[in-house]
Design a protein around this motif. Structure first.
Motif, PDB file in Angstrom:
ATOM      1  N   LYS A 149       0.829  -1.213   0.000  1.00  0.00           N
ATOM      2  CA  LYS A 149       0.000   0.000   0.000  1.00  0.00           C
ATOM      3  C   LYS A 149       0.865   1.266   0.000  1.00  0.00           C
ATOM      4  O   LYS A 149       0.611   2.203  -0.755  1.00  0.00           O
ATOM      5  CB  LYS A 149      -0.915  -0.029   1.222  1.00  0.00           C
ATOM      6  CG  LYS A 149      -2.023   0.965   1.213  1.00  0.00           C
ATOM      7  CD  LYS A 149      -2.933   0.732   2.423  1.00  0.00           C
ATOM      8  CE  LYS A 149      -4.128   1.648   2.373  1.00  0.00           C
ATOM      9  NZ  LYS A 149      -5.045   1.411   3.474  1.00  0.00           N
ATOM     10  N   PHE A 188       2.705   1.485  -3.415  1.00  0.00           N
ATOM     11  CA  PHE A 188       1.761   1.933  -4.447  1.00  0.00           C
ATOM     12  C   PHE A 188       1.445   3.419  -4.281  1.00  0.00           C
ATOM     13  O   PHE A 188       1.346   4.152  -5.261  1.00  0.00           O
ATOM     14  CB  PHE A 188       0.476   1.099  -4.391  1.00  0.00           C
ATOM     15  CG  PHE A 188      -0.498   1.455  -5.463  1.00  0.00           C
ATOM     16  CD1 PHE A 188      -0.320   1.006  -6.768  1.00  0.00           C
ATOM     17  CD2 PHE A 188      -1.596   2.262  -5.183  1.00  0.00           C
ATOM     18  CE1 PHE A 188      -1.211   1.346  -7.764  1.00  0.00           C
ATOM     19  CE2 PHE A 188      -2.495   2.611  -6.174  1.00  0.00           C
ATOM     20  CZ  PHE A 188      -2.304   2.146  -7.470  1.00  0.00           C
ATOM     21  N   GLY A 189       1.321   3.866  -3.038  1.00  0.00           N
ATOM     22  CA  GLY A 189       1.057   5.291  -2.777  1.00  0.00           C
ATOM     23  C   GLY A 189       2.185   6.185  -3.247  1.00  0.00           C
ATOM     24  O   GLY A 189       1.963   7.218  -3.884  1.00  0.00           O
ATOM     25  N   ALA A 237       4.506   5.445  -5.541  1.00  0.00           N
ATOM     26  CA  ALA A 237       4.588   5.378  -7.001  1.00  0.00           C
ATOM     27  C   ALA A 237       3.480   6.208  -7.634  1.00  0.00           C
ATOM     28  O   ALA A 237       3.728   6.979  -8.568  1.00  0.00           O
ATOM     29  CB  ALA A 237       4.511   3.932  -7.473  1.00  0.00           C
ATOM     30  N   SER A 238       2.266   6.072  -7.144  1.00  0.00           N
ATOM     31  CA  SER A 238       1.130   6.837  -7.692  1.00  0.00           C
ATOM     32  C   SER A 238       1.349   8.325  -7.527  1.00  0.00           C
ATOM     33  O   SER A 238       1.095   9.107  -8.449  1.00  0.00           O
ATOM     34  CB  SER A 238      -0.178   6.430  -6.998  1.00  0.00           C
ATOM     35  OG  SER A 238      -0.452   5.077  -7.203  1.00  0.00           O
ATOM     36  N   CYS A 239       1.818   8.711  -6.363  1.00  0.00           N
ATOM     37  CA  CYS A 239       2.068  10.131  -6.098  1.00  0.00           C
ATOM     38  C   CYS A 239       3.114  10.679  -7.068  1.00  0.00           C
ATOM     39  O   CYS A 239       2.929  11.766  -7.630  1.00  0.00           O
ATOM     40  CB  CYS A 239       2.520  10.291  -4.652  1.00  0.00           C
ATOM     41  SG  CYS A 239       2.682  11.988  -4.120  1.00  0.00           S
ATOM     42  N   SER A 240       4.200   9.958  -7.284  1.00  0.00           N
ATOM     43  CA  SER A 240       5.234  10.461  -8.194  1.00  0.00           C
ATOM     44  C   SER A 240       4.736  10.505  -9.633  1.00  0.00           C
ATOM     45  O   SER A 240       5.060  11.439 -10.373  1.00  0.00           O
ATOM     46  CB  SER A 240       6.507   9.626  -8.084  1.00  0.00           C
ATOM     47  OG  SER A 240       6.296   8.324  -8.542  1.00  0.00           O
ATOM     48  N   TRP A 241       3.932   9.526 -10.052  1.00  0.00           N
ATOM     49  CA  TRP A 241       3.371   9.551 -11.408  1.00  0.00           C
ATOM     50  C   TRP A 241       2.416  10.726 -11.585  1.00  0.00           C
ATOM     51  O   TRP A 241       2.455  11.410 -12.609  1.00  0.00           O
ATOM     52  CB  TRP A 241       2.637   8.248 -11.718  1.00  0.00           C
ATOM     53  CG  TRP A 241       3.517   7.054 -11.874  1.00  0.00           C
ATOM     54  CD1 TRP A 241       4.807   7.017 -12.332  1.00  0.00           C
ATOM     55  CD2 TRP A 241       3.175   5.712 -11.548  1.00  0.00           C
ATOM     56  NE1 TRP A 241       5.279   5.733 -12.309  1.00  0.00           N
ATOM     57  CE2 TRP A 241       4.306   4.902 -11.840  1.00  0.00           C
ATOM     58  CE3 TRP A 241       2.032   5.110 -11.042  1.00  0.00           C
ATOM     59  CZ2 TRP A 241       4.304   3.543 -11.647  1.00  0.00           C
ATOM     60  CZ3 TRP A 241       2.038   3.741 -10.857  1.00  0.00           C
ATOM     61  CH2 TRP A 241       3.166   2.973 -11.154  1.00  0.00           C
ATOM     62  N   ILE A 242       1.561  10.946 -10.621  1.00  0.00           N
ATOM     63  CA  ILE A 242       0.576  12.039 -10.717  1.00  0.00           C
ATOM     64  C   ILE A 242       1.276  13.393 -10.724  1.00  0.00           C
ATOM     65  O   ILE A 242       0.972  14.263 -11.548  1.00  0.00           O
ATOM     66  CB  ILE A 242      -0.457  11.932  -9.578  1.00  0.00           C
ATOM     67  CG1 ILE A 242      -1.351  10.705  -9.806  1.00  0.00           C
ATOM     68  CG2 ILE A 242      -1.300  13.198  -9.465  1.00  0.00           C
ATOM     69  CD1 ILE A 242      -2.207  10.319  -8.612  1.00  0.00           C
TER      70      ILE A 242
END
Length: 174
Positions: free
Chosen positions: A4, A7-8, A10-15
């Motif tokens: 979790k 994933f958080g 990675a998602s934050c850096s992509w966004i």
């Protein structure tokens, strides 16, 4: 690290990366260009493209320095914070040999991180002039070619088998 949390992150850096690129793309698309549209760079970067614009680009440069600078400094500070935690863990290691091994692991990474952040901040945070484009190209080579090429070399040289093979190779030619 849990799935979790990973994933958080990675998602934050992509966004953040997506919206960072979107802001600069939208702001650059609103400019007018005329004349020789030749980007004097080895990849299409924002600063050289902005230098081709025939309108006022001061807002674009302020956004570039402000947003990119904030992102670079924030991620640098998070990296430094992780090194602070690592150094606290290193100080708890009882043997000098164990501390030396752990420090050797961190020193290679710290070298690459310093080169990466240093050249990125140098390129994107300072004001741009026509004279600075040559320095920007040199810095871009550092953070887009040399630093990624150093990563495997630094981490491979930590391997004792590779070190011994390298020493044998040097003895053979020396």
């Amino acid at each position: 690290m849990s799935y979790k949390v990973c994933f958080g992150f990675a998602s934050c850096s992509w966004i953040i990366g997506f919206f960072h690129a979107l802001v600069h793309s939208v702001m650059t698309s609103r400019l007018t260009f005329c004349g020789p549209n030749i980007v004097r760079h080895f990849f299409c970067d924002v600063k050289p493209v902005l230098n081709l614009a025939s309108t006022d680009v001061s807002l674009n440069f302020k956004l570039l320095a402000g947003i990119t600078g904030t992102l670079a400094i924030t991620s640098l500070m998070l990296t430094v914070l992780s090194y602070i935690f690592i150094s606290k863990c290193l100080s708890k290691i009882k043997t000098s040999q164990g501390r030396k091994r752990a420090l050797s692991t961190c020193s290679g990474h710290f070298t690459v991180v310093t080169l990466q952040y240093g050249t990125s901040i140098f390129t994107y945070v300072r004001p741009s002039t026509n004279d600075s484009l040559d320095r920007d190209r040199a810095a871009a080579i550092m953070f887009s070619v040399i630093t990624p090429a150093l990563n495997p070399i630094i981490y491979t040289l930590r391997n004792s088998d590779i070190k011994n093979a390298f020493k044998k190779l040097l003895k053979r030619y020396h």
